[in-house]
Design a protein around this motif. Sequence first.
Motif, PDB file in Angstrom:
ATOM      1  N   ASP A  84       0.824  -1.197   0.000  1.00  0.00           N
ATOM      2  CA  ASP A  84       0.000   0.000   0.000  1.00  0.00           C
ATOM      3  C   ASP A  84       0.877   1.274   0.000  1.00  0.00           C
ATOM      4  O   ASP A  84       0.613   2.234  -0.738  1.00  0.00           O
ATOM      5  N   GLN A  96       2.362   1.690  -3.479  1.00  0.00           N
ATOM      6  CA  GLN A  96       1.369   2.147  -4.461  1.00  0.00           C
ATOM      7  C   GLN A  96       0.980   3.619  -4.210  1.00  0.00           C
ATOM      8  O   GLN A  96       0.845   4.406  -5.144  1.00  0.00           O
ATOM      9  N   LYS A  97       0.870   3.983  -2.938  1.00  0.00           N
ATOM     10  CA  LYS A  97       0.551   5.393  -2.627  1.00  0.00           C
ATOM     11  C   LYS A  97       1.698   6.314  -3.042  1.00  0.00           C
ATOM     12  O   LYS A  97       1.474   7.452  -3.468  1.00  0.00           O
ATOM     13  N   THR A  98       2.915   5.824  -2.920  1.00  0.00           N
ATOM     14  CA  THR A  98       4.077   6.613  -3.359  1.00  0.00           C
ATOM     15  C   THR A  98       4.000   6.850  -4.868  1.00  0.00           C
ATOM     16  O   THR A  98       4.263   7.956  -5.354  1.00  0.00           O
ATOM     17  N   VAL A 138       1.303   6.930  -6.678  1.00  0.00           N
ATOM     18  CA  VAL A 138       0.228   7.904  -6.926  1.00  0.00           C
ATOM     19  C   VAL A 138       0.748   9.321  -6.621  1.00  0.00           C
ATOM     20  O   VAL A 138       0.546  10.262  -7.397  1.00  0.00           O
ATOM     21  N   ALA A 139       1.468   9.443  -5.490  1.00  0.00           N
ATOM     22  CA  ALA A 139       2.004  10.759  -5.117  1.00  0.00           C
ATOM     23  C   ALA A 139       2.970  11.271  -6.186  1.00  0.00           C
ATOM     24  O   ALA A 139       2.997  12.474  -6.488  1.00  0.00           O
TER      25      ALA A 139
END
Lengths: 134, 222
Positions: free
Chosen positions: A112, A115-117, A119-120
């Motif tokens: 997670d 994946q958030k990295t 997106v960022a």
Amino acid sequence: MEIHNTPKLTLFHCINSFEETPSMFDNCQVKTVKMACASMTKDIHLLRAFEAGSDAVLVLVCPDKGCRYAQGSIRAKKRVDYVKTILDDIGMDGRRLSIFNTTAKDSRAITDIIQKTLVALETIGPNPALNHLN
Amino acid sequence: MITGSQKPINEIIKLVEPYKKVLILGCGTCVKTCFAGGEDEVAVLASALRLSFKQMAKSIDIEELTIERQCENEFIQEASPGIARNEAILSLACGAGVQAMAKRFAKEVVLPGVNTTFIGIQESPGIFTEECSGCGNCSLAIFGGVCPVTRCAKKLLNGPCGGSQNGVCEIDPDTPCAWHLIIERLTTLGQLDNLKTYIPPKNWNTSLSGGPRKLIREDHII
Ligand code: SF4
Ligand code: SF4
């Protein structure tokens, strides 16, 4: 000019905070760097990861009270914060460097984070020094 | 030790911008201890400068070197080959080190990368405090080893002012009252009688206020 579509990440981690699982690194190239303890997180290593072309650098360390050397995670956080200020000062955006408390068994949380990295990075953009790296 | 902190990176970028080859020269003694100019700080600064210049698509060659002390000719010598290869030296030593380099290499550009701050100690990891102003006439014996010239905001030499409260100075609650510390120390040492000694107004001629000073040791001059 180098075309650089797949985000490159460098992931520093202490021995207790990370274990690779299949598909954890989907959609990115990740170089992992294992450290005996989070206290080995050094400003120069983080910066050199950016010099080597990383778009983002992640540091995964034990929960604060879980560090077997007592203060490793806390020291790592302070050093990460320091390098974030350097990145901000030189216009590289400190948000491309982050630290998280994780445990090796919690692969879902780690996936997670990655994946958030990614997106960022869509907002932050690729490593701005990359196109000019020698 | 001499303490200092590295100049803001953007100020350093402006200083080195006109040059294509720069030697970042660290000093392995005082400024290393206060994390301003030892080899670790040289490496971090070099990396940050490279990243910064690459973003601007400007080329700069940075060489890194840290010598034991920039304030002594004996150690400075080691930097000669690196200095010859570069257009400018960014010194991460204190102001004395920067000037020693400039004297030794009269035709080279020597730039300061550190703001020199004070003579002090590392009180606890990461915390540095000013302890001595180099007044040229040390009276620590009478003050139980605590310097009011430096650590009392008003430089009072004959006891505290009325602003001392609960051991802290009225100018700042984070600053211990030097006179509180002096009295505590003299009590511990059984030397409270020292307070009966009248200290006349200080002669500042021996300090920097008397102009730049020079120390001469005849027995070491050949
Ligand atoms: S040059 Fe300055 S910082 Fe370096 S050893 Fe000498 S006094 Fe200390
Ligand atoms: S009395 Fe003078 S020399 Fe002694 S510690 Fe204070 S400032 Fe330094």
